[in-house]
Design an enzyme around this catalytic site. Sequence first.
Site, PDB file in Angstrom:
ATOM      1  N   ASN A 240       5.921 -42.372  -7.195  1.00 39.12           N
ATOM      2  CA  ASN A 240       5.732 -42.194  -5.755  1.00 39.12           C
ATOM      3  C   ASN A 240       5.555 -43.555  -5.103  1.00 39.12           C
ATOM      4  OD1 ASN A 240       5.181 -40.846  -3.259  1.00 39.12           O
ATOM      5  ND2 ASN A 240       2.988 -41.231  -3.572  1.00 39.12           N
TER       6      ASN A 240
ATOM      7  N   SER B  90       2.516 -49.554  -2.503  1.00 40.14           N
ATOM      8  CA  SER B  90       2.363 -49.425  -3.954  1.00 40.14           C
ATOM      9  C   SER B  90       3.372 -48.408  -4.461  1.00 40.14           C
ATOM     10  CB  SER B  90       0.962 -48.864  -4.297  1.00 40.14           C
ATOM     11  OG  SER B  90      -0.061 -49.594  -3.667  1.00 40.14           O
TER      12      SER B  90
ATOM     13  N   ASP C 191      -2.246 -39.491  -4.924  1.00 39.89           N
ATOM     14  CA  ASP C 191      -2.001 -40.939  -4.791  1.00 39.89           C
ATOM     15  C   ASP C 191      -2.872 -41.750  -5.753  1.00 39.89           C
ATOM     16  OD1 ASP C 191      -0.173 -40.406  -2.711  1.00 39.89           O
ATOM     17  OD2 ASP C 191      -1.763 -40.451  -1.212  1.00 39.89           O
TER      18      ASP C 191
ATOM     19  N   HIS D 149       3.748 -45.366  -1.840  1.00 45.41           N
ATOM     20  CA  HIS D 149       2.664 -45.068  -0.902  1.00 45.41           C
ATOM     21  C   HIS D 149       2.404 -46.302  -0.030  1.00 45.41           C
ATOM     22  CE1 HIS D 149      -0.822 -42.964   0.592  1.00 45.41           C
ATOM     23  NE2 HIS D 149      -1.497 -44.097   0.468  1.00 45.41           N
TER      24      HIS D 149
HETATM   25  C1  GRF Z   1       6.875 -44.157   3.503  1.00 46.85           C
HETATM   26  O1  GRF Z   1       5.990 -44.942   4.240  1.00 46.85           O
HETATM   27  C2  GRF Z   1       6.323 -43.855   2.131  1.00 46.85           C
HETATM   28  O2  GRF Z   1       5.556 -44.897   1.613  1.00 46.85           O
HETATM   29  C3  GRF Z   1       5.464 -42.658   2.391  1.00 46.85           C
HETATM   30  O3  GRF Z   1       6.166 -41.899   3.335  1.00 46.85           O
HETATM   31  C4  GRF Z   1       7.019 -42.769   4.089  1.00 46.85           C
HETATM   32  C5  GRF Z   1       8.404 -42.229   3.935  1.00 46.85           C
HETATM   33  O4  GRF Z   1       9.333 -42.911   4.722  1.00 46.85           O
HETATM   34  N1  GRF Z   1       5.169 -41.958   1.166  1.00 46.85           N
HETATM   35  P1  GRF Z   1      10.876 -42.666   4.519  1.00 46.85           P
HETATM   36  O5  GRF Z   1      11.110 -41.154   4.646  1.00 46.85           O
HETATM   37  O6  GRF Z   1      11.263 -43.147   3.142  1.00 46.85           O
HETATM   38  O7  GRF Z   1      11.559 -43.419   5.594  1.00 46.85           O
END
Ligand code: GRF
Length: 195
Positions: free
Chosen positions: A107, A136, A145, A109
């Site tokens: 994932n 991260s 997370d 984050h």
């Molecule tokens: C990103 O900021 C990611 O870190 C978080 O959700 C957002 C997704 O953005 N988990 P995108 O859909 O990839 O533009």
Amino acid sequence: MTDKTRVMILLSGRGSNFIALADDMAVNPHHQIIAVASDNPKATGLDYARKKNIPLLLLDYNAGRAAAEKTLQEFIAREQIYYILLAGFMKILSPDFARQFKNRILNIHPSLLPKYPGLDTHQRAIAAGDKEHGCSVHIVDETLDGGPLLAQRAVRVLPNDTAGSLADKVLALEHELYPFVLQNIESLIKQEHEQ
Ligand code: GRF
């Protein structure tokens, strides 16, 4: 033999991290995106998958999480997917699912974990007066997370930064970080296990 290059992406919205990963693999085919799955049929990220002829899998959470995860499990088994990459996927995977695919779900984050799991990370970093913020990539386990960290990127928080300006800066770092992690996934997981 297990083919660890077969990956799928799970997203719920914009999909900019998916696009960054797909564009990276188009130049350097270290992995192949077998499909993009979403709980949200209207996710704009799916447009890029359609444009690139990447198969889509829609996960219907209306019938409950167990049913949606069963669809996903069957797809993973049938298509022999190895890595499951969460990129803005807004559903929480069940502990059973996380255990079944241990060390195979990643994932991204938008915070320097373990700081700020959950939502509104940029606003929380500003409110805390942090001098540094970032993103991260971690292995997904049963915690929110909270799984083992694989890599991070940081940016300085400037006095005039807002949640919006920080989000933009961190997102640009995310687009570098996720491809970097996937390119180096085997060695990063090995390093993490040795720690
Ligand atoms: C990103 O900021 C990611 O870190 C978080 O959700 C957002 C997704 O953005 N988990 P995108 O859909 O990839 O533009």
